[in-house]
Design an enzyme around this catalytic site. Structure first.
Site, PDB file in Angstrom:
ATOM      1  N   HIS A 105     -69.886  12.421 -12.549  1.00 57.57           N
ATOM      2  CA  HIS A 105     -71.227  12.645 -12.003  1.00 57.57           C
ATOM      3  C   HIS A 105     -71.628  14.102 -12.158  1.00 57.57           C
ATOM      4  CE1 HIS A 105     -69.849   9.057  -9.502  1.00 57.57           C
ATOM      5  NE2 HIS A 105     -70.794   8.601 -10.302  1.00 57.57           N
ATOM      6  N   LYS A 125     -69.052   6.950  -1.964  1.00 56.29           N
ATOM      7  CA  LYS A 125     -67.897   7.134  -2.862  1.00 56.29           C
ATOM      8  C   LYS A 125     -67.899   8.589  -3.344  1.00 56.29           C
ATOM      9  CE  LYS A 125     -67.239   2.456  -4.171  1.00 56.29           C
ATOM     10  NZ  LYS A 125     -68.013   1.775  -5.205  1.00 56.29           N
ATOM     11  N   HIS A 133     -67.647  12.304  -8.429  1.00 54.84           N
ATOM     12  CA  HIS A 133     -66.544  12.796  -9.255  1.00 54.84           C
ATOM     13  C   HIS A 133     -67.036  13.600 -10.451  1.00 54.84           C
ATOM     14  CE1 HIS A 133     -67.455   9.525 -11.955  1.00 54.84           C
ATOM     15  NE2 HIS A 133     -67.247   8.635 -10.984  1.00 54.84           N
TER      16      HIS A 133
HETATM   17  N1  ARG Z   1     -73.335   4.769 -10.648  1.00 52.55           N
HETATM   18  C1  ARG Z   1     -72.638   4.621 -11.875  1.00 52.55           C
HETATM   19  C2  ARG Z   1     -71.219   5.161 -11.748  1.00 52.55           C
HETATM   20  O1  ARG Z   1     -70.967   5.973 -10.916  1.00 52.55           O
HETATM   21  C3  ARG Z   1     -73.303   5.339 -13.000  1.00 52.55           C
HETATM   22  C4  ARG Z   1     -74.646   4.783 -13.375  1.00 52.55           C
HETATM   23  C5  ARG Z   1     -75.021   5.111 -14.762  1.00 52.55           C
HETATM   24  N2  ARG Z   1     -76.310   4.606 -15.115  1.00 52.55           N
HETATM   25  C6  ARG Z   1     -76.575   3.363 -15.499  1.00 52.55           C
HETATM   26  N3  ARG Z   1     -77.799   3.053 -15.793  1.00 52.55           N
HETATM   27  N4  ARG Z   1     -75.620   2.464 -15.617  1.00 52.55           N
HETATM   28  O2  ARG Z   1     -70.343   4.773 -12.502  1.00 52.55           O
END
Ligand code: ARG
Length: 635
Positions: free
Chosen positions: A172, A166, A169
């Site tokens: 991130h 994905k 963005h």
């Molecule tokens: N991968 C998730 C996203 O892109 C973010 C993860 C954040 N960390 C967590 N422990 N939930 O939305």
């Protein structure tokens, strides 16, 4: 230099005094201002009889240097009487001090101005002797540690956490920048820092991705450019799945139920579900392909993170959470009456467990879907319990965008309601706002690499505009790349984390204004001055600092002396802008001093002293930039 020599003795005397150790976070050996704080404290204690700890913590920074180097708000000492009169009485008894000018009361405040000689001496000496560690507490460790035999305190910073196949963005990107900075900050404060990347790498979509790869994938493209390739494959297979679903809906609408059902039973969506089921059951073939996607993506991410000076200790992810542990957690929550079944699904209704408004605003959270699959929230809970067992940490920070504020609140609350108050007390969410208006020339999908490349290219064109300077740069492309990264990072860190900001390529790559390139320019200029002067370390060590008498020199020393304090303050705000604001203030004072403190053409002794000052400024700027995660350039 007589005053400086007697000052050295004074510092020694102070450093030996057990008194200094009684204040939390007082490090006179590495923080010039702490010497003054302690000194002023002992004077005020003598005069007022107030507990030195109260005095010490009441001595504050000033908003700007005209208001003093430090200031006391008289009421803060909680002595009975009218503040203005108390101040008057106290100042009548003020002794002659080798470090501080006799204060002149200002209403309810007593401002303190440091004597220039000693400040100059300690600041420049400490900066130059501690070098890369000036401002950090690494050397002395954490003083407020309850049991030093336990060693350093450990903090986990979880950040970046993109999803495989994905887009990477803006959320991130910010998490990466802020998390990288927080890791550096805690390291500088003497913590043992563990950086974890919690990848989105699990779920039915990875079954679909595997099917897609069998149809559209290329082994060569996967190895060359895994991130973009997997995304392309994912886009294609998702489109095909969506089309199938549309067809099925149409068929159903036309009353062709049997045909619609056939698609539902054997179409891509169902195949993906089955594929993912095989993955969760540990089917080797299914897992091998998925693991290759993950490994290749991580390999590529690592290269990009390296450009941002970031290195993760662990690549965890949703896939790494054990199904049995999640089942155990779910069972426990059910037994406790915390989670309830609802039409086959499992959920928490917070309004039943948390009183009042707070419970209502937390709403309901789904833990497990009807088909039995565990959800994002459940994974986070189990992962946290697991980290608690594995890492024995004192504190953990999650750097996650504000869009997930509710998720994180629910997550922390569930953990607390499960009876893990201790764990809930040591986790912290560092939230941040959105980046608006971000798109790349390659379209609206942005991967970190594309963003950095675009900005690097733009930076290169900005640099070319100044032909003269451009010619002096040895490897312009590489420099443009670094400056581009600095541009993005500085723009991101300029405001408070929680504010949204607009991605503005023109503004961020400008050498004017408070930008990344401006800081880099300021650093390169200091390096160039030092190259031209060509003085050895030894020569600088022997410089007679009492020759630095000009107003501009003193002002620069005063601001440099603040650096270790700024780092301490940043540990409270956890805002990169605290560091950045200081660095811009410092570089402005620096740039206005160049005309007054010339190197070329000055007397050899004056030159040595000024170079020692500039060297200290370079050390502070370099340390600040590296703390933020930037790579300072020398040319
Ligand atoms: N991968 C998730 C996203 O892109 C973010 C993860 C954040 N960390 C967590 N422990 N939930 O939305």
């Amino acid at each position: 230099m007589a005053s400086d020599a007697s000052f050295d003795n004074l510092v020694k005397k102070f450093a030996d005094l057990p008194l200094l150790d009684r204040y939390p976070n007082c490090f006179p050996d590495i923080n010039p201002v702490d010497i003054y704080r302690s000194h002023i404290t002992s004077i005020l204690q003598g005069i007022t009889g107030v507990d030195p700890k109260i005095v010490y913590s009441s001595i504050q920074w000033t908003q700007n240097s005209d208001k003093g180097d430090l200031v006391l708000a008289i009421p803060a000492l909680r002595v009975k009487g009218k503040p203005e009169e108390l101040g008057k009485q106290w100042l009548e008894q003020w002794p002659e001090s080798p470090l501080v000018e006799k204060p002149i009361q200002n209403g309810n405040f007593i401002p303190f101005f440091f004597k220039h000689g000693p400040l100059r001496q300690t600041t420049i000496t400490q900066a130059r002797s501690h070098r890369f560690d000036f401002g950090s507490n690494k050397a002395v460790g954490l003083k407020d540690q309850s049991d030093p035999s336990k060693g350093k305190k450990r903090i986990i910073v979880e950040f970046s956490s993109p999803n495989i196949a994905k887009p990477f963005h803006a959320g991130h990107l910010r998490s990466t920048i802020i998390g990288g900075f927080l890791g550096n900050l805690y390291e500088a404060a003497g913590w043992d820092v563990l950086r974890i990347n919690y990848l989105g790498d699990w779920g039915k979509q990875y079954g679909l991705l595997a099917l897609g790869f069998k149809m559209y994938g290329s082994e060569e493209a996967l190895q060359r450019d895994p991130i973009n390739h997997l995304f392309e494959v994912y886009v294609k297979i998702s489109a095909k799945t969506a089309k199938e679903k549309e067809e099925a809906d149409m068929l159903q609408k036309d009353g062709k139920d049997a045909e619609a059902q056939k698609i539902k039973d054997s179409g891509l969506d169902e195949q993906a579900r089955q594929y993912f089921k095989k993955m969760t059951e540990g089917d080797e073939e299914a897992l091998t392909l998925w693991k290759r996607f993950r490994d290749f993506s991580i390999k590529r991410y690592k290269e990009t993170y390296a450009r941002l000076n970031i290195n993760f200790d662990s690549y965890s992810g949703e896939s790494q959470v054990s199904e049995t542990e999640m089942e155990d957690a779910a069972r426990k929550m059910k037994e406790m009456g915390l989670a309830e079944e609802d039409g086959g699904a499992l959920l928490v209704d917070f309004s039943k467990h948390v009183q009042g408004k707070a419970g209502k605003s937390l709403g309901k959270a789904l833990l497990r879907k009807r088909d039995g699959t565990a959800l994002y929230l459940t994974r986070d809970i189990s992962e946290l319990l697991n980290r608690d067992r594995t890492y024995n940490f004192d504190h953990m920070i999650y750097v996650i965008a504000s869009q997930q504020d509710l998720h994180v609140k629910q997550f922390f609350k569930v953990v607390e309601l499960m009876g893990h108050k201790d764990i809930a007390a040591k986790v912290q969410h560092i939230s941040f706002g959105l980046v608006l208006g971000m798109s790349t020339r390659r379209g609206t999908v942005k991967f970190l690499d594309d963003i950095l490349r675009d900005v690097g290219e733009h930076m290169h064109s900005v640099m070319k505009k100044n032909e003269e300077k451009y010619k002096q740069v040895e490897n312009p492309e590489a420099v443009a790349d670094i400056l581009g990264i600095s541009s993005v990072m500085v723009q991101d860190m300029s405001g408070k984390r929680i504010n949204n900001y607009t991605f503005n390529m023109e503004a961020m790559t400008s050498f004017e204004g408070d930008t990344g390139p401006y800081l880099q320019y300021a650093h390169a200029r200091l390096c160039s001055i030092s190259r031209k002067a060509g003085l050895s370390e030894k020569e600088l060590d022997s410089a007679d600092l009492s020759l630095l008498t000009e107003h501009h020199a003193i002002e620069l020393v005063r601001v440099l002396a603040q650096w270790p304090d700024v780092v301490q303050n940043t540990l409270k705000t956890l805002e990169p802008t605290t560091v950045l604001t200081y660095l811009f203030k410092m570089t402005h004072v620096l740039s206005s001093s160049y005309d007054h403190l010339r190197i070329v053409g000055s007397e050899p002794e004056v030159m040595k002293a000024r170079m020692a000052l500039y060297d200290s400024a370079r050390i502070v700027l370099n340390n600040g930039m590296r703390l933020l995660g930037l790579s300072p350039v020398e040319r």
